[in-house]
Motif scaffolding. Structure first.
Motif, PDB file in Angstrom:
ATOM      1  N   ALA A 160       0.799  -1.230   0.000  1.00 34.95           N
ATOM      2  CA  ALA A 160       0.000   0.000   0.000  1.00 34.95           C
ATOM      3  C   ALA A 160       0.825   1.271   0.000  1.00 34.95           C
ATOM      4  N   SER A 161       2.074   1.220   0.432  1.00 35.95           N
ATOM      5  CA  SER A 161       2.864   2.452   0.471  1.00 35.95           C
ATOM      6  C   SER A 161       3.533   2.765  -0.861  1.00 35.95           C
ATOM      7  N   GLY A 162       3.480   1.837  -1.814  1.00 41.04           N
ATOM      8  CA  GLY A 162       4.058   2.072  -3.130  1.00 41.04           C
ATOM      9  C   GLY A 162       3.169   2.930  -4.002  1.00 41.04           C
ATOM     10  N   LYS A 174     -12.165   7.151  -2.184  1.00 37.84           N
ATOM     11  CA  LYS A 174     -12.972   8.206  -2.811  1.00 37.84           C
ATOM     12  C   LYS A 174     -14.314   7.649  -3.277  1.00 37.84           C
ATOM     13  N   LEU A 175     -14.331   6.385  -3.698  1.00 33.46           N
ATOM     14  CA  LEU A 175     -15.559   5.772  -4.206  1.00 33.46           C
ATOM     15  C   LEU A 175     -16.430   5.173  -3.106  1.00 33.46           C
ATOM     16  N   GLY A 176     -16.044   5.383  -1.854  1.00 35.49           N
ATOM     17  CA  GLY A 176     -16.898   4.969  -0.750  1.00 35.49           C
ATOM     18  C   GLY A 176     -16.652   3.578  -0.212  1.00 35.49           C
ATOM     19  N   TYR A 177     -15.531   2.972  -0.552  1.00 35.35           N
ATOM     20  CA  TYR A 177     -15.206   1.642  -0.054  1.00 35.35           C
ATOM     21  C   TYR A 177     -14.408   1.732   1.242  1.00 35.35           C
ATOM     22  N   GLU A 178     -14.594   0.738   2.097  1.00 39.49           N
ATOM     23  CA  GLU A 178     -13.695   0.565   3.235  1.00 39.49           C
ATOM     24  C   GLU A 178     -12.404  -0.046   2.692  1.00 39.49           C
ATOM     25  N   VAL A 179     -11.273   0.558   3.024  1.00 38.07           N
ATOM     26  CA  VAL A 179      -9.992   0.101   2.491  1.00 38.07           C
ATOM     27  C   VAL A 179      -9.082  -0.308   3.641  1.00 38.07           C
ATOM     28  N   VAL A 180      -8.546  -1.514   3.542  1.00 38.73           N
ATOM     29  CA  VAL A 180      -7.570  -2.007   4.513  1.00 38.73           C
ATOM     30  C   VAL A 180      -6.223  -2.088   3.803  1.00 38.73           C
ATOM     31  N   ALA A 181      -5.256  -1.344   4.300  1.00 45.72           N
ATOM     32  CA  ALA A 181      -3.941  -1.271   3.668  1.00 45.72           C
ATOM     33  C   ALA A 181      -2.964  -2.208   4.354  1.00 45.72           C
ATOM     34  N   VAL A 182      -2.216  -2.962   3.559  1.00 44.70           N
ATOM     35  CA  VAL A 182      -1.170  -3.824   4.095  1.00 44.70           C
ATOM     36  C   VAL A 182       0.159  -3.101   3.926  1.00 44.70           C
ATOM     37  N   SER A 183       0.852  -2.872   5.035  1.00 54.37           N
ATOM     38  CA  SER A 183       2.123  -2.167   4.987  1.00 54.37           C
ATOM     39  C   SER A 183       3.032  -2.651   6.101  1.00 54.37           C
ATOM     40  N   GLY A 184       4.290  -2.851   5.758  1.00 54.41           N
ATOM     41  CA  GLY A 184       5.281  -3.228   6.752  1.00 54.41           C
ATOM     42  C   GLY A 184       6.075  -2.040   7.249  1.00 54.41           C
ATOM     43  N   LYS A 185       5.562  -0.826   7.020  1.00 46.46           N
ATOM     44  CA  LYS A 185       6.270   0.389   7.411  1.00 46.46           C
ATOM     45  C   LYS A 185       5.412   1.192   8.391  1.00 46.46           C
ATOM     46  N   PRO A 186       5.584   0.952   9.696  1.00 45.21           N
ATOM     47  CA  PRO A 186       4.760   1.651  10.699  1.00 45.21           C
ATOM     48  C   PRO A 186       4.825   3.165  10.595  1.00 45.21           C
ATOM     49  N   ALA A 187       5.947   3.706  10.165  1.00 43.41           N
ATOM     50  CA  ALA A 187       6.092   5.165  10.089  1.00 43.41           C
ATOM     51  C   ALA A 187       5.144   5.779   9.055  1.00 43.41           C
ATOM     52  N   LEU A 188       4.594   4.958   8.165  1.00 43.09           N
ATOM     53  CA  LEU A 188       3.724   5.476   7.108  1.00 43.09           C
ATOM     54  C   LEU A 188       2.247   5.254   7.398  1.00 43.09           C
ATOM     55  N   HIS A 189       1.919   4.731   8.562  1.00 38.52           N
ATOM     56  CA  HIS A 189       0.522   4.435   8.853  1.00 38.52           C
ATOM     57  C   HIS A 189      -0.345   5.692   8.852  1.00 38.52           C
ATOM     58  N   ASP A 190       0.120   6.763   9.448  1.00 41.30           N
ATOM     59  CA  ASP A 190      -0.665   8.002   9.459  1.00 41.30           C
ATOM     60  C   ASP A 190      -0.856   8.530   8.046  1.00 41.30           C
ATOM     61  N   TRP A 191       0.182   8.408   7.219  1.00 41.16           N
ATOM     62  CA  TRP A 191       0.081   8.861   5.825  1.00 41.16           C
ATOM     63  C   TRP A 191      -0.963   8.042   5.074  1.00 41.16           C
ATOM     64  N   GLY A 196      -6.953   7.662   2.995  1.00 42.10           N
ATOM     65  CA  GLY A 196      -8.275   7.061   3.004  1.00 42.10           C
ATOM     66  C   GLY A 196      -8.355   5.667   3.571  1.00 42.10           C
ATOM     67  N   ALA A 197      -7.212   5.078   3.979  1.00 36.73           N
ATOM     68  CA  ALA A 197      -7.255   3.744   4.564  1.00 36.73           C
ATOM     69  C   ALA A 197      -7.969   3.794   5.908  1.00 36.73           C
ATOM     70  N   SER A 198      -8.939   2.915   6.100  1.00 33.64           N
ATOM     71  CA  SER A 198      -9.662   2.874   7.368  1.00 33.64           C
ATOM     72  C   SER A 198      -8.922   2.032   8.401  1.00 33.64           C
ATOM     73  N   ARG A 199      -8.032   1.170   7.907  1.00 37.32           N
ATOM     74  CA  ARG A 199      -7.260   0.311   8.804  1.00 37.32           C
ATOM     75  C   ARG A 199      -5.972  -0.075   8.113  1.00 37.32           C
ATOM     76  N   ILE A 200      -4.894  -0.182   8.885  1.00 36.34           N
ATOM     77  CA  ILE A 200      -3.619  -0.634   8.343  1.00 36.34           C
ATOM     78  C   ILE A 200      -3.210  -1.881   9.101  1.00 36.34           C
ATOM     79  N   VAL A 201      -2.840  -2.907   8.364  1.00 32.60           N
ATOM     80  CA  VAL A 201      -2.412  -4.162   8.978  1.00 32.60           C
ATOM     81  C   VAL A 201      -1.013  -4.502   8.488  1.00 32.60           C
TER      82      VAL A 201
END
Length: 331
Positions: A160-162, A174-191, A196-201
């Motif tokens: 998700a960070s790419g 933007k289209l109204g979907y709940e989005v769960v982002a997969v990222s191994g970079k904790p420093a980018l979770h706020d970004w 629009g990510a509702s959750r980061i795992v």
């Protein structure tokens, strides 16, 4: 740049091995059906980094100017659809594969490879999207066409960070979907949350499955990783969910079974943004300029470089030290 030459980032593979840098090339004249574009902006995509460093077999012929996308203004045209002064976008086709790309002050290509600049976009904003945004739009298009709906559940976005991943997060949000982002970079979770990510795992959220089918959790997915992660997604997508497959950084093999596709009706949708037919290409750029345009487009731009800065960006991108979109100021 003079009246007869221009600067370009050119890639070689010869007796000296792989090497690349800025060179002065003779200014081309468009042949029949071609258009000469004065490039204002380009972008850095993962594919560009592989090509520019020689760490991936991207270029089909050498030497070649790098850059798989660019935007600018027509300077000369031998194509009926374009005239001097028209703003245009070029992505995919043979750019930085078997044809000189857009890391140059001039780009001479068949007019059929170009897209007229949509209203509400300019060269800079078009290249913040770039190939990454266009590829994400293609994934969204394929999933929506195949029946993806918000009520089916969250959209999982891997990598998700790419570039493609962050664009997919922002467009689906933007289209109204709940989005769960997969990222191994904790420093980018706020970004990612700001996009629009509702959750980061973390990547370990998709633990290794032991059965052909696991608990159905994701309404759909945009996968930029491939390999084992994609295999896990096939086992956990809901009935009739769609998976858009884009990347293979995690491997090109897919070890799964037919059961998700037969028993749950899941769909695996390949996304090749290189040779998208012109009508669809134009439609997707229209969506990016209008109803799919993320509110946080400027926040997705994390770095701007000149042609001289490309080698450093390539190395950092392949080392996982960049995120979001990297814009190239050419002109």
């Amino acid at each position: 740049m003079s009246a007869t030459t221009y600067s370009a980032f050119r890639i070689h593979k010869d007796d000296q091995g792989h090497h690349a840098g800025i060179e002065q090339l003779p200014k081309p004249e468009p042949a029949s059906g071609e258009v000469l574009v004065r490039v204002a902006h380009s972008a850095v995509n993962y594919k560009d980094a592989l090509a520019g460093t020689g760490k991936g077999k991207i270029l089909r012929t050498f030497p070649l100017v790098g850059g798989i996308d660019g935007a600018g203004e027509v300077e000369a045209s031998d194509h009926p659809d374009y005239k001097p002064g028209d703003a245009v976008i070029a992505t995919g086709w043979g750019l930085s594969f078997d044809h000189d790309g857009a890391y140059a002050q001039y780009l001479c290509v068949p007019g059929d490879w170009l897209v007229p600049m949509p209203a509400r976009l300019d060269a800079r904003s078009a290249m913040i999207f770039g190939t990454a945004g266009f590829t994400a739009a293609l994934a969204v298009h394929r999933m929506l066409t195949n029946g993806q709906r918000p009520d089916m559940g969250p959209i999982l976005v891997t990598g998700a960070s790419g570039g493609v991943g962050s664009m997919a997060v922002a467009i689906f949000a933007k289209l109204g979907y709940e989005v769960v982002a997969v990222s191994g970079k904790p420093a980018l979770h706020d970004w990612l949350t700001s996009l629009g990510a509702s959750r980061i795992v973390g990547r370990d959220a998709l633990a290794e499955a032991k059965r052909p089918l696991e608990k159905a959790e994701w309404g759909g997915a945009v996968d930029n990783v491939g390999g084992e992660m994609l295999a896990q997604i096939t086992r956990t997508v809901v009935p009739n969910g769609n998976i858009a497959a884009i990347g293979l950084a995690g491997g090109h093999e897919l070890n799964t079974t037919v059961m998700p596709f037969i028993l749950r009706g899941a769909s695996l949708l390949g996304c090749n943004s290189v040779d998208v037919p012109p009508p669809l290409r134009k439609d997707l750029w229209g969506h990016l300029a209008d109803d799919w345009r993320p509110q946080a487009l400027e926040d997705m731009l994390t770095e701007t470089v000149k042609l001289e800065g490309l080698p450093d960006v390539f190395e950092r991108m392949l080392a996982g030290q960049t995120h979001g979109r990297v814009l190239v100021e050419v002109d």
